[in-house]
Design a protein around this motif. Structure first.
Motif, PDB file in Angstrom:
ATOM      1  N   TYR A   1       0.827  -1.207   0.000  1.00  0.00           N
ATOM      2  CA  TYR A   1       0.000   0.000   0.000  1.00  0.00           C
ATOM      3  C   TYR A   1       0.864   1.261   0.000  1.00  0.00           C
ATOM      4  O   TYR A   1       0.537   2.242  -0.654  1.00  0.00           O
ATOM      5  CB  TYR A   1      -0.942   0.018   1.203  1.00  0.00           C
ATOM      6  CG  TYR A   1      -1.853   1.220   1.199  1.00  0.00           C
ATOM      7  CD1 TYR A   1      -2.928   1.298   0.315  1.00  0.00           C
ATOM      8  CD2 TYR A   1      -1.612   2.306   2.040  1.00  0.00           C
ATOM      9  CE1 TYR A   1      -3.751   2.419   0.290  1.00  0.00           C
ATOM     10  CE2 TYR A   1      -2.432   3.430   2.017  1.00  0.00           C
ATOM     11  CZ  TYR A   1      -3.497   3.478   1.138  1.00  0.00           C
ATOM     12  OH  TYR A   1      -4.299   4.584   1.098  1.00  0.00           O
ATOM     13  N   SER A   2       1.978   1.229   0.724  1.00  0.00           N
ATOM     14  CA  SER A   2       2.872   2.385   0.733  1.00  0.00           C
ATOM     15  C   SER A   2       3.418   2.658  -0.659  1.00  0.00           C
ATOM     16  O   SER A   2       3.512   3.820  -1.082  1.00  0.00           O
ATOM     17  CB  SER A   2       4.028   2.147   1.708  1.00  0.00           C
ATOM     18  OG  SER A   2       3.568   1.998   3.018  1.00  0.00           O
ATOM     19  N   ILE A   3       3.775   1.615  -1.376  1.00  0.00           N
ATOM     20  CA  ILE A   3       4.277   1.760  -2.749  1.00  0.00           C
ATOM     21  C   ILE A   3       3.178   2.282  -3.661  1.00  0.00           C
ATOM     22  O   ILE A   3       3.398   3.176  -4.492  1.00  0.00           O
ATOM     23  CB  ILE A   3       4.837   0.422  -3.264  1.00  0.00           C
ATOM     24  CG1 ILE A   3       6.066   0.022  -2.450  1.00  0.00           C
ATOM     25  CG2 ILE A   3       5.177   0.508  -4.746  1.00  0.00           C
ATOM     26  CD1 ILE A   3       6.569  -1.382  -2.732  1.00  0.00           C
ATOM     27  N   TYR A   4       1.979   1.728  -3.500  1.00  0.00           N
ATOM     28  CA  TYR A   4       0.816   2.175  -4.274  1.00  0.00           C
ATOM     29  C   TYR A   4       0.568   3.667  -4.053  1.00  0.00           C
ATOM     30  O   TYR A   4       0.359   4.439  -4.996  1.00  0.00           O
ATOM     31  CB  TYR A   4      -0.401   1.356  -3.845  1.00  0.00           C
ATOM     32  CG  TYR A   4      -1.704   1.754  -4.484  1.00  0.00           C
ATOM     33  CD1 TYR A   4      -2.122   1.170  -5.680  1.00  0.00           C
ATOM     34  CD2 TYR A   4      -2.552   2.679  -3.887  1.00  0.00           C
ATOM     35  CE1 TYR A   4      -3.340   1.518  -6.264  1.00  0.00           C
ATOM     36  CE2 TYR A   4      -3.758   3.038  -4.466  1.00  0.00           C
ATOM     37  CZ  TYR A   4      -4.151   2.445  -5.647  1.00  0.00           C
ATOM     38  OH  TYR A   4      -5.346   2.799  -6.227  1.00  0.00           O
ATOM     39  N   LEU A   5       0.623   4.071  -2.790  1.00  0.00           N
ATOM     40  CA  LEU A   5       0.369   5.459  -2.429  1.00  0.00           C
ATOM     41  C   LEU A   5       1.453   6.388  -2.972  1.00  0.00           C
ATOM     42  O   LEU A   5       1.157   7.430  -3.565  1.00  0.00           O
ATOM     43  CB  LEU A   5       0.286   5.579  -0.907  1.00  0.00           C
ATOM     44  CG  LEU A   5      -0.177   6.907  -0.318  1.00  0.00           C
ATOM     45  CD1 LEU A   5      -1.599   7.230  -0.773  1.00  0.00           C
ATOM     46  CD2 LEU A   5      -0.113   6.857   1.205  1.00  0.00           C
ATOM     47  N   CYS A   6       2.707   6.008  -2.789  1.00  0.00           N
ATOM     48  CA  CYS A   6       3.817   6.845  -3.259  1.00  0.00           C
ATOM     49  C   CYS A   6       3.813   6.965  -4.781  1.00  0.00           C
ATOM     50  O   CYS A   6       4.046   8.050  -5.328  1.00  0.00           O
ATOM     51  CB  CYS A   6       5.154   6.267  -2.784  1.00  0.00           C
ATOM     52  SG  CYS A   6       5.491   6.521  -1.035  1.00  0.00           S
ATOM     53  N   ALA A   7       3.554   5.849  -5.481  1.00  0.00           N
ATOM     54  CA  ALA A   7       3.539   5.872  -6.946  1.00  0.00           C
ATOM     55  C   ALA A   7       2.498   6.854  -7.464  1.00  0.00           C
ATOM     56  O   ALA A   7       2.742   7.596  -8.429  1.00  0.00           O
ATOM     57  CB  ALA A   7       3.257   4.474  -7.493  1.00  0.00           C
ATOM     58  N   GLY A   8       1.337   6.892  -6.809  1.00  0.00           N
ATOM     59  CA  GLY A   8       0.290   7.805  -7.235  1.00  0.00           C
ATOM     60  C   GLY A   8       0.551   9.243  -6.840  1.00  0.00           C
ATOM     61  O   GLY A   8       0.412  10.157  -7.652  1.00  0.00           O
ATOM     62  N   ILE A   9       0.955   9.454  -5.599  1.00  0.00           N
ATOM     63  CA  ILE A   9       1.139  10.825  -5.098  1.00  0.00           C
ATOM     64  C   ILE A   9       2.327  11.518  -5.772  1.00  0.00           C
ATOM     65  O   ILE A   9       2.262  12.704  -6.114  1.00  0.00           O
ATOM     66  CB  ILE A   9       1.306  10.811  -3.570  1.00  0.00           C
ATOM     67  CG1 ILE A   9      -0.042  10.512  -2.911  1.00  0.00           C
ATOM     68  CG2 ILE A   9       1.844  12.147  -3.066  1.00  0.00           C
ATOM     69  CD1 ILE A   9      -0.008  10.485  -1.406  1.00  0.00           C
ATOM     70  N   LEU A  10       3.416  10.788  -5.981  1.00  0.00           N
ATOM     71  CA  LEU A  10       4.592  11.409  -6.603  1.00  0.00           C
ATOM     72  C   LEU A  10       4.306  11.825  -8.040  1.00  0.00           C
ATOM     73  O   LEU A  10       4.685  12.924  -8.465  1.00  0.00           O
ATOM     74  CB  LEU A  10       5.786  10.451  -6.564  1.00  0.00           C
ATOM     75  CG  LEU A  10       6.301  10.026  -5.184  1.00  0.00           C
ATOM     76  CD1 LEU A  10       7.589   9.239  -5.325  1.00  0.00           C
ATOM     77  CD2 LEU A  10       6.516  11.235  -4.291  1.00  0.00           C
TER      78      LEU A  10
END
Length: 266
Positions: A71-80
């Motif tokens: 989920y952290s990777i999912y979140l970072c990929a989208g937010i960045l």
């Protein structure tokens, strides 16, 4: 037939573009004790916060995806990647107003101003994205060859952002409310795009409407690369690609048509 004269003029002023980006960074961190180190510390703190809070404290999980950091990777990929889009659009919509004095006093290709915005945004993105890649490497979640799919994705991403930003920038000179409205709409657009949440949690009646969001297939492609190591589904990006190219061409035409009026209006 599209003239290449504006592109040649911009290329001749490449030193002006690079120098402006360098001066912007120097001014941003002038007087701070850590200087340019803040360009690393701030995004590093963001990545660590997302990782600790969502993967360790909240134990957030993605439906059907295993892994402590999924989920952290999912979140970072989208937010960045959304951050790159939002920075280009927000700064481009006010770039002519912010540089009114420069436009009135100096003669130079006006198109260099939004390109300075893009160059600066890409530099910011490169720093934070490099830290994200380092995080993926350390945690053993670095994608395989599918990461090459980022190249065409980023090209379309930037083209769409520049087209939208320049269009809003021209309109904002003549209708000053455009800048205020666009900022609000970007906030709604962010939450209407599956970045913080997966699209699978949405009710069935809302799923077809999500396809009307041009950023949805782009974000899904980014997240697919980083979370599942999957190549983008290029056919699902066909409409977005056509929209990005069409919007960029329209923005260039709109800018060239009103370039003289922009200076007078300022």
């Amino acid at each position: 037939m599209i003239s290449t004269a504006p592109l040649k003029a911009v290329w001749d002023f490449r030193g002006f573009i690079l120098g402006s980006v360098r001066r912007e960074y120097q001014l941003r961190y002038r007087g701070t004790m850590l200087g340019v180190a803040w360009t690393v510390l701030q995004p590093l703190a963001m990545i660590l916060i997302y990782t600790v809070i969502f993967s360790q404290v909240m134990k957030a999980k993605l439906p059907g995806v295993d892994g402590a950091f999924s989920y952290s990777i999912y979140l970072c990929a989208g937010i960045l990647t959304w951050g790159l889009f939002a920075e280009i659009v927000q700064r481009s919509q006010s770039v002519f107003l912010d540089n009114a004095n420069l436009l009135k006093k100096l003669s130079f290709p006006r198109l260099t101003l939004p390109l300075i915005v893009v160059a600066s945004a890409l530099l910011n993105f490169s720093i934070i994205f490099g830290l994200f890649m380092l995080f993926l490497l350390v945690t053993g979640n670095l994608p395989g060859l599918s990461i090459l799919g980022l190249i065409p994705l980023l090209a379309l991403h930037i083209l769409f952002a520049v087209g939208l930003g320049i269009t809003l920038g021209v309109l904002n000179v003549f209708f000053r409310d455009v800048g205020q409205v666009s900022g609000v709409l970007l906030q709604f657009w962010f939450w209407a795009t599956p970045i913080v949440y997966p699209a699978t949690i949405l009710p069935d009646w809302l799923q077809p409407w999500m396809n009307l969001n041009p950023m949805y297939p782009l974000m899904r492609a980014y997240q697919g690369i980083f979370v599942a190591n999957q190549w983008p589904q290029w056919h699902s990006l066909a409409i977005f690609a056509a929209l990005a190219i069409g919007l960029a061409l329209y923005a260039l035409r709109l800018f060239r048509r009103h370039a003289g009026e922009i200076v007078d209006e300022l």
